[in-house]
Scaffold this motif. Structure first.
Motif, short mmCIF file in Angstrom:
data_model
loop_
_atom_site.label_atom_id
_atom_site.label_comp_id
_atom_site.label_asym_id
_atom_site.label_seq_id
_atom_site.Cartn_x
_atom_site.Cartn_y
_atom_site.Cartn_z
N SER A 227 0.84 -1.21 0.00
CA SER A 227 0.00 0.00 0.00
C SER A 227 0.87 1.25 0.00
O SER A 227 0.44 2.31 -0.44
CB SER A 227 -0.92 0.01 1.21
OG SER A 227 -0.13 0.02 2.38
N GLN A 228 2.07 1.15 0.54
CA GLN A 228 2.97 2.31 0.57
C GLN A 228 4.37 1.90 0.17
O GLN A 228 4.84 0.84 0.60
CB GLN A 228 3.07 2.87 1.98
CG GLN A 228 1.87 3.66 2.42
CD GLN A 228 2.17 4.27 3.80
OE1 GLN A 228 3.02 5.15 3.93
NE2 GLN A 228 1.47 3.77 4.80
N THR A 230 8.06 3.79 0.28
CA THR A 230 8.81 5.00 0.60
C THR A 230 10.30 4.72 0.45
O THR A 230 10.74 3.59 0.67
CB THR A 230 8.53 5.52 2.03
OG1 THR A 230 8.73 4.44 2.93
CG2 THR A 230 7.13 6.04 2.17
N SER A 249 4.87 -1.45 2.72
CA SER A 249 3.85 -1.89 3.69
C SER A 249 2.94 -2.91 3.03
O SER A 249 2.43 -2.65 1.94
CB SER A 249 2.96 -0.72 4.11
OG SER A 249 3.73 0.35 4.51
N ASP A 251 -0.39 -4.28 3.97
CA ASP A 251 -1.45 -4.06 4.95
C ASP A 251 -2.20 -5.33 5.30
O ASP A 251 -2.57 -5.56 6.44
CB ASP A 251 -2.47 -3.04 4.41
CG ASP A 251 -1.87 -1.64 4.37
OD1 ASP A 251 -0.66 -1.52 4.63
OD2 ASP A 251 -2.61 -0.69 4.06
N GLU A 361 9.50 4.45 -8.22
CA GLU A 361 8.91 5.32 -7.19
C GLU A 361 9.99 5.83 -6.23
O GLU A 361 10.02 7.02 -5.89
CB GLU A 361 7.81 4.54 -6.43
CG GLU A 361 7.20 5.26 -5.25
CD GLU A 361 6.55 6.61 -5.62
OE1 GLU A 361 6.08 6.77 -6.76
OE2 GLU A 361 6.56 7.52 -4.74
N GLN A 365 11.19 9.69 -5.54
CA GLN A 365 11.28 10.30 -4.20
C GLN A 365 12.71 10.78 -3.91
O GLN A 365 12.92 11.76 -3.22
CB GLN A 365 10.82 9.32 -3.13
CG GLN A 365 9.34 9.01 -3.19
CD GLN A 365 8.90 7.97 -2.16
OE1 GLN A 365 9.55 7.75 -1.15
NE2 GLN A 365 7.77 7.31 -2.44
#
Ligand SMILES: NC(=O)C1=CN([C@@H]2O[C@H](COP(=O)(O)OP(=O)(O)OC[C@H]3O[C@@H](n4cnc5c(N)ncnc54)[C@H](OP(=O)(O)O)[C@@H]3O)[C@@H](O)[C@H]2O)C=CC1
Ligand SMILES: O=C1OC[C@@H](O)[C@H](O)[C@H]1O
Length: 377
Positions: A227-228, A230, A249, A251, A361, A365
């Motif tokens: 879901s994430q 980073t 993550s 979930d 991704e 970032q």
């Protein structure tokens, strides 16, 4: 049934192509259903291809040595000659990251199956293009994530997903770091931005391996994407990343994965990957590119994590048994092609895409920017 012999065309006479050809040239008593032949070796310089054959496979690969095919290795002075070689079934692409998309596309357009080294492409759009092309032509395509085919990968699935020796999986920590920076020249393919260098492209597919193989593929996760995503990057002077971290993550599992990779240092071979569940932990002692040894440590059920009473631990070792370790992948690819598959379930297109999406991704970032024109899509 007679053994199946797959005929390879090799493009790029660099280091990993050499390891690949040497591995498929080893005779192994434990495998009798598939064999390998080197039909063509392509280099931008034909004399390099000739030297490559003389050094790595003068008598051909294991199927040729056994007399299972009459095809002999032929040196080619262009990659196009390999793509169009009539005896070649599949192209192994061992060129730099920046060439993977164009080389794989050319191989597929010439009607050949394709095994392309990691990272498969520079971004997910490029991969989608290759995947669609392969499917439209009914050709096999796979990213060369060889580690997924190591026997220890099966053991981990059996122990963690089926026997659930760790109970519910909660955490995966994975590191692969090599001190290339300041050791290799800034122009080397791993350090130069013009080659899409940096540890995330180079070693990132490996640090994502345990998270994807064990958490994404956990039956309880039902292939739910993280879901994430980073990430954090420390930069090298060439503009590539130098030290990078990725957090994912999951979930549905209530689990997280943390991957780290660097060209500034190396970490202990003893604790490259740790997988933690609510009943204990598994330590992967090498890898995550080259995993051959794990230790399973379980504690008394219901014990607090603060001071658990550990049960006797179990160590499992599954050495490669000669060669570099690419043979497991090569045999699996041969079986897929023998069986008419256009994807291999262990490294399906969708998971190559997911890994590229995560890498891209984290690059976004971390401000990793490729020079214009390298990405073809
Ligand atoms: N699975 C694994 O364990 C490993 C995978 N890899 C992957 O394999 C790929 C190649 O790595 P590696 O073998 O270490 O690299 P090398 O530099 O040793 O070899 C790459 C080869 O690509 C060819 N090539 C084509 N275009 C270029 C170009 N513009 N500049 C330089 N070489 C070019 C060259 O062959 P020629 O001159 O004959 O045309 C060269 O020898 C990388 O994508 C890497 O990520 C790398 C190491 C291990
Ligand atoms: O396994 C590996 O080790 C060294 C790297 O540069 C390479 O690309 C990788 O696959």
């Amino acid at each position: 049934m007679p053994p199946f012999v797959i005929h390879w065309g090799i493009t790029g006479c660099g280091w990993i192509s050499g390891e690949f050809v040497k591995d498929v040239s080893i005779q192994r008593d434990d495998v009798t259903d598939v064999y390998h032949a080197i039909a063509a070796v392509g280099s931008r310089d034909v004399s390099k291809a000739q030297t490559f054959i003389e050094s790595h496979c003068p008598a051909g690969a294991n199927g040729q040595q056994k007399g299972l095919t009459d095809v002999r290795p032929e040196a080619c002075g262009s990659y196009d000659d390999v793509y169009n070689h009539p005896s070649v079934d599949i192209i192994y692409i061992g060129t730099p990251n920046t060439a993977h998309f164009s080389d794989a596309k050319a191989a597929l357009e010439a009607g050949k199956h394709c095994l392309v080294e990691k990272p498969a492409c520079l971004n997910a759009k490029e991969w989608d293009c290759l995947s669609e092309l392969a499917k439209s032509k009914n050709l096999f395509l796979m990213e060369g994530m060889w580690s997924r085919f190591f026997p220890i990968a099966d053991v981990l699935v059996q122990k963690l997903h089926h026997e659930r020796v760790l109970g519910d999986l909660k955490f995966v920590q994975s590191d692969l770091s090599m001190p290339f920076y300041n050791l290799l020249p800034d122009t080397h393919r791993t350090i130069a931005i013009e080659y899409a260098g940096g540890p995330l492209y180079d070693l990132g597919p490996y640090i994502l391996l345990a998270p994807l193989w064990l958490l994404f593929r956990d039956p309880k996760n039902e292939r739910t994407r993280p879901s994430q995503v980073t990430g954090h990057m420390l930069k090298a002077r060439t503009g590539v990343d130098l030290s990078t971290s990725v957090t994912l993550s999951f979930d549905r599992l209530g689990a997280v994965a943390v991957g780290t990779t660097s060209f500034a240092y190396s970490t202990s071979k003893e604790t490259k990957v740790t997988i933690v569940g609510d009943k204990g932990e598994v330590i992967v002692h090498d890898g995550p590119n080259n995993w051959t040894k794990i230790t399973i440590r379980r504690h008394e059920p219901g014990e607090s994590w603060y001071q658990p009473r550990w049960l006797p631990e179990e160590t499992i070792e599954m050495p490669v048994g000669g060669g570099f370790g690419l043979i497991f992948e090569a045999n699996a690819v041969a079986r897929s092609i023998r069986d008419g598959e256009i994807e291999n379930e262990r490294m399906p297109h969708v998971e190559t895409r997911l890994a590229l999406e995560i890498i891209n991704e984290v690059q976004k970032q971390g401000g990793y920017k490729l020079p214009a024109g390298l990405e073809k899509m």
